[in-house]
Write an enzyme that holds these catalytic residues in place. Structure first.
Site, PDB file in Angstrom:
ATOM      1  N   ASP A   1      15.555 -54.278 -21.394  1.00  0.00           N
ATOM      2  CA  ASP A   1      15.094 -55.666 -21.211  1.00  0.00           C
ATOM      3  C   ASP A   1      14.650 -56.295 -22.540  1.00  0.00           C
ATOM      4  O   ASP A   1      14.027 -57.346 -22.541  1.00  0.00           O
ATOM      5  CB  ASP A   1      13.967 -55.721 -20.177  1.00  0.00           C
ATOM      6  CG  ASP A   1      12.663 -55.089 -20.680  1.00  0.00           C
ATOM      7  OD1 ASP A   1      12.629 -54.545 -21.811  1.00  0.00           O
ATOM      8  OD2 ASP A   1      11.662 -55.159 -19.946  1.00  0.00           O
TER       9      ASP A   1
ATOM     10  N   GLU B   1       6.687 -38.845 -23.055  1.00  0.00           N
ATOM     11  CA  GLU B   1       6.862 -40.203 -23.577  1.00  0.00           C
ATOM     12  C   GLU B   1       7.131 -40.203 -25.080  1.00  0.00           C
ATOM     13  O   GLU B   1       7.928 -40.999 -25.570  1.00  0.00           O
ATOM     14  CB  GLU B   1       5.627 -41.061 -23.267  1.00  0.00           C
ATOM     15  CG  GLU B   1       5.457 -41.418 -21.793  1.00  0.00           C
ATOM     16  CD  GLU B   1       6.489 -42.442 -21.292  1.00  0.00           C
ATOM     17  OE1 GLU B   1       7.160 -43.075 -22.108  1.00  0.00           O
ATOM     18  OE2 GLU B   1       6.610 -42.595 -20.057  1.00  0.00           O
TER      19      GLU B   1
ATOM     20  N   ASN C   1      13.877 -50.890 -25.049  1.00  0.00           N
ATOM     21  CA  ASN C   1      14.268 -50.910 -23.645  1.00  0.00           C
ATOM     22  C   ASN C   1      15.416 -51.883 -23.417  1.00  0.00           C
ATOM     23  O   ASN C   1      15.649 -52.780 -24.221  1.00  0.00           O
ATOM     24  CB  ASN C   1      13.074 -51.323 -22.785  1.00  0.00           C
ATOM     25  CG  ASN C   1      11.901 -50.382 -22.954  1.00  0.00           C
ATOM     26  OD1 ASN C   1      12.054 -49.173 -22.837  1.00  0.00           O
ATOM     27  ND2 ASN C   1      10.735 -50.939 -23.260  1.00  0.00           N
TER      28      ASN C   1
ATOM     29  N   SER D   1      12.376 -55.384 -24.522  1.00  0.00           N
ATOM     30  CA  SER D   1      11.014 -55.041 -24.934  1.00  0.00           C
ATOM     31  C   SER D   1      11.067 -53.691 -25.652  1.00  0.00           C
ATOM     32  O   SER D   1      12.101 -53.030 -25.662  1.00  0.00           O
ATOM     33  CB  SER D   1      10.084 -54.969 -23.720  1.00  0.00           C
ATOM     34  OG  SER D   1      10.443 -53.880 -22.888  1.00  0.00           O
TER      35      SER D   1
ATOM     36  N   ASP E   1       8.746 -49.978 -26.637  1.00  0.00           N
ATOM     37  CA  ASP E   1       7.595 -49.124 -26.343  1.00  0.00           C
ATOM     38  C   ASP E   1       7.099 -48.479 -27.633  1.00  0.00           C
ATOM     39  O   ASP E   1       7.894 -47.980 -28.422  1.00  0.00           O
ATOM     40  CB  ASP E   1       7.979 -48.028 -25.344  1.00  0.00           C
ATOM     41  CG  ASP E   1       8.358 -48.584 -23.988  1.00  0.00           C
ATOM     42  OD1 ASP E   1       7.908 -49.690 -23.639  1.00  0.00           O
ATOM     43  OD2 ASP E   1       9.108 -47.899 -23.265  1.00  0.00           O
TER      44      ASP E   1
ATOM     45  N   ASN F   1       4.151 -50.770 -23.801  1.00  0.00           N
ATOM     46  CA  ASN F   1       5.222 -51.768 -23.772  1.00  0.00           C
ATOM     47  C   ASN F   1       4.816 -53.126 -24.354  1.00  0.00           C
ATOM     48  O   ASN F   1       3.748 -53.658 -24.059  1.00  0.00           O
ATOM     49  CB  ASN F   1       5.689 -51.937 -22.323  1.00  0.00           C
ATOM     50  CG  ASN F   1       6.864 -52.863 -22.200  1.00  0.00           C
ATOM     51  OD1 ASN F   1       6.717 -54.047 -21.935  1.00  0.00           O
ATOM     52  ND2 ASN F   1       8.044 -52.326 -22.431  1.00  0.00           N
TER      53      ASN F   1
END
Ligand SMILES: *[C@@H]1O[C@H](CO)[C@@H](O)[C@H](O)[C@H]1NC(C)=O
Ligand SMILES: *[C@@H]1O[C@H](CO)[C@@H](O)[C@H](O)[C@H]1NC(C)=O
Length: 143
Positions: A63, A50, A61, A65, A67, A74
């Site tokens: 969408d 990650e 991301n 959003s 991280d 998120n």
């Protein structure tokens, strides 16, 4: 420009990339080994893929959003970055996930994994760690 450089340096000084075994020991000290049935090696594998153990990791991301941090938590569901409409399940500012004090990030990761989706929430874990021999992530750590 000078201000930007100074800000950048301050930001870098505030975060940290951990060495693998150092990070594994910190996870263990934070009682992550076996938390919700997830072994220490799986947590190390998850965070390796990650964030490369980097507390400053930020990824956007599709969408819209974002991280944040070593666990790539998120902004839509778990923390507030003032940009995404957020459920803010950990009741924190996303920037709290980017410091070298990992206590907030660990507390929030415990919440995320307590959700019905559990560890499957992390794509890096699903792709690289699930059903794999993850023991190598602890090799040489004496843990
Ligand atoms: C969220 O955190 C704030 C302080 O940062 C606190 O005042 C508030 O009670 C918290 N809310 C919940 C639901 O825990
Ligand atoms: C890390 O942050 C927590 C609260 O967010 C605080 O209680 C703790 O003292 C901090 N640890 C260090 C080493 O600064």
């Amino acid at each position: 420009m000078k201000i930007l450089v100074v800000l950048l340096l301050l930001t870098l000084a505030d975060g940290k990339s951990f060495e693998r075994c150092e990070w594994a020991r910190m996870l263990k000290a934070a009682a992550m080994d076996g938390y919700r049935g997830i072994s220490l090696a799986n947590w190390v594998c998850l965070t390796k893929w990650e964030s490369q153990f980097n507390t400053q990791a930020i990824n956007h991301n599709k969408d819209k959003s974002t991280d944040y941090g070593i666990f790539q938590i998120n902004s839509r569901w778990w923390c507030d970055d003032g940009q995404t409409r957020s459920a803010n399940g950990c009741n924190i500012s996303c920037s709290d996930l980017l410091t070298d004090n990992i206590s907030t990030a660990i507390r929030c990761a415990k919440r995320v994994v307590g959700d019905p989706q559990g560890i499957e929430a992390w794509v890096g874990w699903r792709v690289h760690c699930k059903n794999q021999d993850v023991s190598t992530y602890l090799s040489g750590c004496g843990l």
